[in-house]
Enzyme design. Sequence first.
Site, PDB file in Angstrom:
ATOM      1  N   ALA A  99       0.857  -1.180   0.000  1.00 22.67           N
ATOM      2  CA  ALA A  99       0.000   0.000   0.000  1.00 22.67           C
ATOM      3  C   ALA A  99       0.893   1.230   0.000  1.00 22.67           C
ATOM      4  O   ALA A  99       2.096   1.128   0.224  1.00 22.67           O
ATOM      5  CB  ALA A  99      -0.903   0.015   1.228  1.00 22.67           C
ATOM      6  N   GLU A 133      -0.663   2.384   7.241  1.00 28.60           N
ATOM      7  CA  GLU A 133      -0.817   3.544   6.352  1.00 28.60           C
ATOM      8  C   GLU A 133      -1.424   4.716   7.106  1.00 28.60           C
ATOM      9  O   GLU A 133      -1.072   5.878   6.862  1.00 28.60           O
ATOM     10  CB  GLU A 133      -1.676   3.182   5.132  1.00 28.60           C
ATOM     11  CG  GLU A 133      -1.161   2.003   4.302  1.00 28.60           C
ATOM     12  CD  GLU A 133       0.307   2.097   3.916  1.00 28.60           C
ATOM     13  OE1 GLU A 133       0.801   3.215   3.695  1.00 28.60           O
ATOM     14  OE2 GLU A 133       0.972   1.042   3.861  1.00 28.60           O
TER      15      GLU A 133
HETATM   16 ZN    ZN Z   1       4.971   2.303   5.025  1.00 25.30          ZN
END
Ligand code: ZN
Length: 827
Positions: free
Chosen positions: A257, A291
């Site tokens: 991600a 994230e």
């Molecule tokens: Zn990272």
Amino acid sequence: MPALQRSEARTRARLLKVHGYTLDLDLTRGETVFGCTTTIRFACAEPGAGTFLDLRPETLHRAVLNGTELDPATLADHRLPLTGLLAENELLLVTDQRYSSTGEGLHRYVDPADGSVYLYATCGPDLAPLAFPCFDQPDLKGTFTLSATAPADWTVLGNGTGKQVAEGRWEFEPTKPFSTYLFTVVAGPLHSVHSEHDGIPLGLHGRRSLAADLDREAEELFEVTRQSFDRLHELFDERYPFGGYDQAFVPEFNWGAMENPGCVVFAEQMLFHSAPTEAERTFRAMVVAHEMSHMWFGDLVTLRWWDDIWLNESFAEYLGFRITDEVTRFRSAWSGFAIKRKGWGYDADQRATTHPIAAEGLESVAEAMGNFDGISYAKGAAALRQLVAWLGDEAFFAGINEHFARHRFGNAELGEFLDVLTATSGRDVRGWAERWLRTSGVDTLRLAVTHDGDTITAAELVPDGSRPHLVGLGVFDLDADGKPVLRDSFRVELEPGTPAPLPQLAGAPRAALLLPNHGDLSWAKIRLDEASWRTVTEKLSLFEDQLTRAVLWEHARDLVRDGELPPSGYLDLVAAHLPGETVDTIVDAVFTFARTKMLPYLAPRERTAAQARLAGAARELLARQDTEQGLRLAALRAAVDNATGEREAAELEEWLGGGAFGIELSAELRWAALVRLAALGVIGEDRIAAELAAEPGSTASEGAARARAALPTAEAKEAAWGLLFGDGSGLSNALLTAVAQGFWQSGGEELQLPYVERYFAEVPAAGERGDIVSRALGAALFPAGWSTPETLALAEAVLADDTLTPGLRRTLADQVDDLRRATRIRG
Ligand SMILES: [Zn+2]
């Protein structure tokens, strides 16, 4: 093409202050390029001075600086010289930019399921100029005001809040300032689900053909997102600063991600097109939290230069695991860290390419790219666990909050972070950092125990290495049924080079197992005494605590890699203890290591027998009545991947027809089985084409590419080689990797050996095809199974080639290191 050097970045940062970018994209210009009109407003500290802009356009139509047209022909080596700057400047650029097929820049994907087109931008670490002209370095932050023209049925997402203002016309509000590597845009006929939490608009987005997957997974994704926001808002004084929070699941993404502010992009495999294991759900929750942590570590406060990657990644990794464990339903996150994530880091930390967590003196971005590895993530997070254990939560988070307050929407370096922590904790954090962050390699913790009959007379923990450790020590007995039970555990503080006496044990009864690093608090190899190891071989699956089992399996893996436990000994452990295992994280990690890393430690004729033992253990696990879904899936994958003989091939066909052990085969498992059948020569091109036509999609396209490359014929190998290295190699990153993964799965010496030589002759040129292609060809296609002195000699000769790009050199060096280890163990 020179990558940006740190010295150049420093000069430019002193000279410029970027106010903001206004970007207008035209996404209706066909399959090859998109239009981009960029206006950059920036100040210059020394009017009259000059600098350069980073851009990699297909065509530069116009460049206008403060009303004066510049000559587009001055663009060279991806740089446009700018001279005679004023105190305040406005620069206009009109460019055509090329779509990417490798996930670098603005990636374009055509959905094989329905022909729809999807786009997303990846700009990190230095790919932003592929998407738009900019001053591409982390410490020149700006605001972004985006607008876009797109086909009528598309949704366009950006970092800021946007809406459709007319058919096919999208406009976004200006963002808060952030670095160019964090810019993204995601577009296509997306399927979206919306929610809201604590005043923050939430969105989930994916391809239309995956709408059912997104709808099914939405609640769990929103739940983890809400729980993580709540926890982060408890830990940090600063609230989430970037408006709404979109999470987009995109095809052919190169990483897990990416933390773009307000619009995180995930590899769409995390939507689970087929039923996942619990380990995969836990890992996804960790990535979501990781994230989100980046919104503070990385996005709000950003590294000044790429040698401080750890200031981004280690913190996000640490908080990702910690938050998942603390507030989501996935309470086994740290077991996954112990048995999977740390293994990735331990391997990296024992290669010749190892480096300190906090690297120093990295001049180019290209060099720094190699450090997005298990050291910056897993080891860095383990070091932070040590730091938190040593300082305590209160001092640690007080320091972090002060750090955010000082540098919000700006940049910071390691030294500035250490100063703040020293001030809030009153401890010598700089001294700690010298030993933990500026050194490389793994320490070893050894137990030395003496007995008199059934009584321990003396015991000490002996550290071999350069760091202080705060570790647990676990003391286990066997109960009346022969099951291990924890008698006692205590913390031990270790200074480098100084054995620590364990007075708690003097005079105590002999233990079945004495376990250093119990609870997995530190970053260290362990070595057990002989009696303790015997208990492991006899009782491993009977330890109640899954984290203890994870630590012990990781220890066994380490022994195999160091040549202290033969692969046959590891297979004995698998046969004895994996069928009784109850956690799919452990099952998956053990099978994956055995098949992908340990098989090359064996001579080819021994590998089939080893695979048969792995498949046997998987079947035993599947035959158990009490196994839950995730466990059965992990075992079934291992049974499929390790199928070797005729009987197993016939069984795979049966499973494809009617399911296996009560599980209907998902697209992923179907294609795994078909790849095995192709490699075994049981099916050919007709069958592959028919399966692909029956249910087209991304899984099928990649599965078919893998299966075709796995066919054991000279024609198939030559065709695959042409795709990998030939002129027509316009394959996407995902398909290229799939071909590479299939290639070595079949064919004996006669078929494969010529390609080993060709590989080392042709791979050096792959560096020119970019970082992602270098990784596919340098790692996925590396002939790791040919663990012989001859291959090693060829591989080492390639490393001596001083024309290799830094990215390819690092990828190959890691592979060569593993090959050296495999060759030595195979003997
Ligand atoms: Zn990272």
